[in-house]
Scaffold this active site. Sequence first.
Site, PDB file in Angstrom:
ATOM      1  N   SER A  72      -0.579   4.504  -4.337  1.00 26.85           N
ATOM      2  CA  SER A  72      -0.744   3.358  -3.452  1.00 26.85           C
ATOM      3  C   SER A  72      -1.973   2.531  -3.795  1.00 26.85           C
ATOM      4  O   SER A  72      -3.015   3.065  -4.184  1.00 26.85           O
ATOM      5  CB  SER A  72      -0.853   3.839  -2.001  1.00 26.85           C
ATOM      6  OG  SER A  72      -1.150   2.769  -1.126  1.00 26.85           O
ATOM      7  N   GLY A  83      -0.277   4.803   1.839  1.00 25.64           N
ATOM      8  CA  GLY A  83      -1.709   4.572   1.887  1.00 25.64           C
ATOM      9  C   GLY A  83      -2.428   5.449   2.890  1.00 25.64           C
ATOM     10  O   GLY A  83      -1.817   6.061   3.777  1.00 25.64           O
ATOM     11  N   LYS A 122       9.255  -4.376  -5.042  1.00 28.42           N
ATOM     12  CA  LYS A 122       9.566  -3.526  -3.894  1.00 28.42           C
ATOM     13  C   LYS A 122       9.613  -4.374  -2.627  1.00 28.42           C
ATOM     14  O   LYS A 122       8.700  -5.150  -2.359  1.00 28.42           O
ATOM     15  CB  LYS A 122       8.508  -2.431  -3.757  1.00 28.42           C
ATOM     16  CG  LYS A 122       8.722  -1.480  -2.587  1.00 28.42           C
ATOM     17  CD  LYS A 122       7.667  -0.384  -2.608  1.00 28.42           C
ATOM     18  CE  LYS A 122       7.861   0.616  -1.490  1.00 28.42           C
ATOM     19  NZ  LYS A 122       7.526   0.065  -0.172  1.00 28.42           N
ATOM     20  N   HIS A 151      10.240  -1.120   3.995  1.00 37.53           N
ATOM     21  CA  HIS A 151       8.935  -0.514   4.268  1.00 37.53           C
ATOM     22  C   HIS A 151       9.056   0.575   5.329  1.00 37.53           C
ATOM     23  O   HIS A 151       8.149   0.773   6.146  1.00 37.53           O
ATOM     24  CB  HIS A 151       7.924  -1.573   4.712  1.00 37.53           C
ATOM     25  CG  HIS A 151       6.534  -1.362   4.169  1.00 37.53           C
ATOM     26  ND1 HIS A 151       6.091  -1.931   3.006  1.00 37.53           N
ATOM     27  CD2 HIS A 151       5.489  -0.633   4.636  1.00 37.53           C
ATOM     28  CE1 HIS A 151       4.837  -1.565   2.786  1.00 37.53           C
ATOM     29  NE2 HIS A 151       4.450  -0.768   3.760  1.00 37.53           N
ATOM     30  N   THR A 171       4.628  -4.743  -4.216  1.00 39.94           N
ATOM     31  CA  THR A 171       5.195  -4.716  -2.863  1.00 39.94           C
ATOM     32  C   THR A 171       5.162  -6.117  -2.278  1.00 39.94           C
ATOM     33  O   THR A 171       4.097  -6.742  -2.198  1.00 39.94           O
ATOM     34  CB  THR A 171       4.425  -3.726  -1.974  1.00 39.94           C
ATOM     35  OG1 THR A 171       4.638  -2.406  -2.477  1.00 39.94           O
ATOM     36  CG2 THR A 171       4.924  -3.786  -0.544  1.00 39.94           C
ATOM     37  N   TYR A 210      -0.476  -4.344  -3.933  1.00 44.25           N
ATOM     38  CA  TYR A 210      -0.413  -5.363  -2.887  1.00 44.25           C
ATOM     39  C   TYR A 210      -1.073  -6.605  -3.463  1.00 44.25           C
ATOM     40  O   TYR A 210      -2.274  -6.570  -3.791  1.00 44.25           O
ATOM     41  CB  TYR A 210      -1.142  -4.916  -1.627  1.00 44.25           C
ATOM     42  CG  TYR A 210      -0.390  -3.912  -0.788  1.00 44.25           C
ATOM     43  CD1 TYR A 210       0.894  -4.185  -0.330  1.00 44.25           C
ATOM     44  CD2 TYR A 210      -0.967  -2.698  -0.451  1.00 44.25           C
ATOM     45  CE1 TYR A 210       1.584  -3.272   0.446  1.00 44.25           C
ATOM     46  CE2 TYR A 210      -0.281  -1.777   0.329  1.00 44.25           C
ATOM     47  CZ  TYR A 210       0.983  -2.074   0.774  1.00 44.25           C
ATOM     48  OH  TYR A 210       1.658  -1.163   1.541  1.00 44.25           O
TER      49      TYR A 210
END
Length: 440
Positions: free
Chosen positions: A139, A112, A312, A336, A189, A163
């Site tokens: 992202s 990001g 993820k 991460h 994620t 996200y």
Amino acid sequence: MTTVAPDDPAAARGIGRRVQSDIYRAGISGARPAVPVHPDALERAARRALSAEAFVYIQGGAGTGRTMDANRAAFARRQVWPRPLRDVSSRDLSTTFLGRTRPTPLLLAPLGVMELAHAQADLAVARAAASLGIPYVLSNQASFPMEQVAHEAPAGPRLFQLYWSSSDELNASLLRRAEASGCEAIVVTLDTHLLGWRTQDLDLAYLPFTRGLGIAQYTSDPVFQQLVRERARASADQPAARVRMTAKTVAAGVSMARKTRGITGAGVRDGLRSPLPRVAVETFLDVFSTPALTWDDLPKARAWTSLPILLKGIVHPDDAVRAMDAGLDGVWVSNHGGRQIDDAVPTLDVLEKIVARVDGRAPVVFDSGVRGGADAFIALAMGATAVAIGRPYAYGLAVAGEDGVREVMRNILAELDITLGLSGHTAIAEVTRDAIRDVP
């Protein structure tokens, strides 16, 4: 410049020798690579190119950085075990991922706020990835909307990272847009439902989102825009919080005004007079993630998209099994890059256990700690289907923009190709656990 066609499985063959030849031939006339080839030198060059805040945000990890160190130490505990006197004159880096034969087993991981590294950010990354036939995982915190990235690199294979927001309507809208813009799969994620304790960012009191950076997927989304308008109406009669005015306060206000023009429809001057830029940032900070996310929520994504879904942030074998039992389409082994938990389990140490539990039912993507082609070779030997690269390409972007990303990824591919041959193998499909050994 060496490039790779995305739909030609043979396109990356011999890339190692071609890249070496390109560099050495150019060196005759005094030309040097656009970015340093050695990973440590590359990181140092990026530090020089970036502001202190930008470098720390990209390079830093959680806590004292022990997870980042553990990720690298896990690679140091494995060694490539060469087998000479084999004909390796023709080598094949291709692999099958998500039902398609790819020219290489690499991905570009979702990173990001790449505008911290370069003004072209995701657009430059997408163009570089497309030129090498490497899928780019776009992202959720990109600096440009996904539709603009698709327009910039229409032939490049792309996935979209989600996200999981606290707004299901927003989640559904993002996935619909990802599918409509040509993404091949969704990567959910799981390990950022709370922001990690990132000590270096905290010492600088710097989070780019508070300046309106890295929220282009949101400000371009109709559901998010409506959330902002509703919040603005609800707070219209409330007095604005008093903020101490400094040069940095003004700079942050200008940044927010620039980055939220998709909502305000105004230039920077008018945006500074509007409450909407501040409201947009506040709305993002409220909806960005949800710590209430559980396994029971994941089936919703099937109603939001028909694309394959990968998870993820899987680091426990039992969670990999649960993902398979729930019908997910792949697992992504990742901590991460050490950015979320200090002293967390290094991903390479759990990769083989997860691969064994998945048992060929779905692809297993691997990241965290990968710095070069030899690292990728080790992860592939331990069972990964594909290996995702993160910080190195961000450093390349900082040093030389699109060319920097291309050169970094080209160099990793070249080292992977040469490692493949020098270890006595001719194809990624041949690489098994016997190709490496554990350090005694």
